[in-house]
Design a protein around this motif. Sequence first.
Motif, PDB file in Angstrom:
ATOM      1  N   MET A 245     -20.370  -2.204 -14.133  1.00 48.92           N
ATOM      2  CA  MET A 245     -20.392  -2.295 -12.670  1.00 48.92           C
ATOM      3  C   MET A 245     -18.994  -2.159 -12.083  1.00 48.92           C
ATOM      4  N   ASP A 246     -17.994  -2.733 -12.738  1.00 50.46           N
ATOM      5  CA  ASP A 246     -16.613  -2.589 -12.265  1.00 50.46           C
ATOM      6  C   ASP A 246     -16.189  -1.123 -12.299  1.00 50.46           C
ATOM      7  N   MET A 247     -16.541  -0.446 -13.397  1.00 50.39           N
ATOM      8  CA  MET A 247     -16.205   0.969 -13.508  1.00 50.39           C
ATOM      9  C   MET A 247     -16.933   1.780 -12.439  1.00 50.39           C
ATOM     10  N   TYR A 248     -18.189   1.434 -12.203  1.00 49.64           N
ATOM     11  CA  TYR A 248     -18.995   2.155 -11.205  1.00 49.64           C
ATOM     12  C   TYR A 248     -18.370   2.027  -9.813  1.00 49.64           C
ATOM     13  N   GLU A 249     -18.009   0.823  -9.419  1.00 53.15           N
ATOM     14  CA  GLU A 249     -17.428   0.609  -8.098  1.00 53.15           C
ATOM     15  C   GLU A 249     -16.108   1.351  -7.954  1.00 53.15           C
ATOM     16  N   GLU A 250     -15.326   1.351  -9.029  1.00 55.00           N
ATOM     17  CA  GLU A 250     -14.035   2.053  -8.994  1.00 55.00           C
ATOM     18  C   GLU A 250     -14.227   3.552  -8.858  1.00 55.00           C
ATOM     19  N   ASN A 268      -6.022  18.787  -1.562  1.00 56.03           N
ATOM     20  CA  ASN A 268      -5.388  19.875  -2.294  1.00 56.03           C
ATOM     21  C   ASN A 268      -6.174  20.067  -3.586  1.00 56.03           C
ATOM     22  N   GLU A 269      -6.821  21.203  -3.747  1.00 56.88           N
ATOM     23  CA  GLU A 269      -7.693  21.420  -4.909  1.00 56.88           C
ATOM     24  C   GLU A 269      -6.935  21.361  -6.226  1.00 56.88           C
ATOM     25  N   ASP A 270      -5.645  21.622  -6.179  1.00 59.80           N
ATOM     26  CA  ASP A 270      -4.857  21.534  -7.408  1.00 59.80           C
ATOM     27  C   ASP A 270      -4.778  20.099  -7.913  1.00 59.80           C
ATOM     28  N   GLU A 271      -4.980  19.148  -7.003  1.00 60.40           N
ATOM     29  CA  GLU A 271      -4.913  17.739  -7.374  1.00 60.40           C
ATOM     30  C   GLU A 271      -6.260  17.185  -7.804  1.00 60.40           C
ATOM     31  N   LEU A 272      -7.302  17.996  -7.696  1.00 62.81           N
ATOM     32  CA  LEU A 272      -8.642  17.538  -8.048  1.00 62.81           C
ATOM     33  C   LEU A 272      -8.740  17.367  -9.567  1.00 62.81           C
ATOM     34  N   PRO A 273      -9.137  16.191 -10.030  1.00 61.77           N
ATOM     35  CA  PRO A 273      -9.185  15.952 -11.498  1.00 61.77           C
ATOM     36  C   PRO A 273     -10.280  16.776 -12.172  1.00 61.77           C
ATOM     37  N   ASP A 274     -10.006  17.195 -13.389  1.00 57.25           N
ATOM     38  CA  ASP A 274     -10.996  17.953 -14.161  1.00 57.25           C
ATOM     39  C   ASP A 274     -12.141  17.052 -14.604  1.00 57.25           C
ATOM     40  N   ASN A 275     -11.832  15.830 -14.912  1.00 51.48           N
ATOM     41  CA  ASN A 275     -12.879  14.896 -15.345  1.00 51.48           C
ATOM     42  C   ASN A 275     -12.484  13.497 -14.941  1.00 51.48           C
ATOM     43  N   TRP A 276     -13.491  12.634 -14.838  1.00 51.57           N
ATOM     44  CA  TRP A 276     -13.266  11.294 -14.296  1.00 51.57           C
ATOM     45  C   TRP A 276     -12.468  10.399 -15.239  1.00 51.57           C
ATOM     46  N   MET A 277     -12.378  10.748 -16.550  1.00 55.39           N
ATOM     47  CA  MET A 277     -11.645   9.905 -17.473  1.00 55.39           C
ATOM     48  C   MET A 277     -10.143  10.043 -17.296  1.00 55.39           C
ATOM     49  N   ASP A 278      -9.695  11.145 -16.643  1.00 54.09           N
ATOM     50  CA  ASP A 278      -8.262  11.348 -16.420  1.00 54.09           C
ATOM     51  C   ASP A 278      -7.767  10.631 -15.170  1.00 54.09           C
ATOM     52  N   LEU A 279      -8.678  10.083 -14.377  1.00 51.89           N
ATOM     53  CA  LEU A 279      -8.252   9.435 -13.140  1.00 51.89           C
ATOM     54  C   LEU A 279      -7.512   8.137 -13.424  1.00 51.89           C
TER      55      LEU A 279
END
Length: 279
Positions: A245-250, A268-279
């Motif tokens: 749940m903590d991960m979901y809210e984040e 800026n699309e260049d800043e868009l992460p490729d996947n959520w694990m890199d955030l």
Amino acid sequence: MATVKAIPLPDDPRVMDMAYDVQVVEPEELRNFESNLKPEERELAIKYWQAVKSDFRFNEYLRGCLNCGVCTSGCPAAKFYDFGPREMIQYMMRDEVDKIWEFVNKKVWACVQCYTCSMRCPFNNEIAGLIMLLREYAVQFGLPSAKEILAPYRRVLYTVMTTGNQVTPNMIQPEAFPDWGPQAVEESKNMDVYRKAVPVDLMQRTDIGWQTSLQTAVELMTIFIESGVLDAIKNVDEDLYEMIMDMYEERKQQLEEIKEKYMKGELNEDELPDNWMDL
């Protein structure tokens, strides 16, 4: 010659049911009230059984029983454990709350879900489905047996609910699964043999299998929450529930921030992460 006197038997078939210690005609409800369970435990057992029977699948899965034993004779678990599908069906047919409670807390997890019993039953009982019902409600009620059996699968549940993926073959390496012990080493050594035996391209990479786009991850976790899966997990592993749940809210908040910037034209699309694990 002595005369053999025939004992008249009443029409009630329960008189000849050798599962009972006392062979007398007695309402089923009275038999069930003769319990060795503590009052609070019996109350929970009754609520559990009523919940199982109220499920719409119960009446579809349980049709009748000849007591033929073909389900147990073909059951692989019955060969190694004190477990038998016929035993469970008989308890269900007789509404034996105490016996069902004992079965759920001691035996139901021995089933390997091979569905041999369901395929062979002449009454077309969905026996494996009934076992799944017992297991599902054991999780919902947070029974000790459910907590014990699911404890080793915390990591599996975590990865499935956060990425939609459990494991790919090349992930089975000793350093990735130290808790598997020597078995992980053997699996890793024989991976090429397994791939030849199963002629399907299953060699997905870990960096793909365990990575999901931010939006997909949030949508996936939302489904688990809205469908009640997370509530069931909370009953058996509250720490895992809180972690997910903590991960979901984040992740949900991060996704909303990205969408808000996009709508304002500030993203800026260049800043868009490729996947959520890199955030």
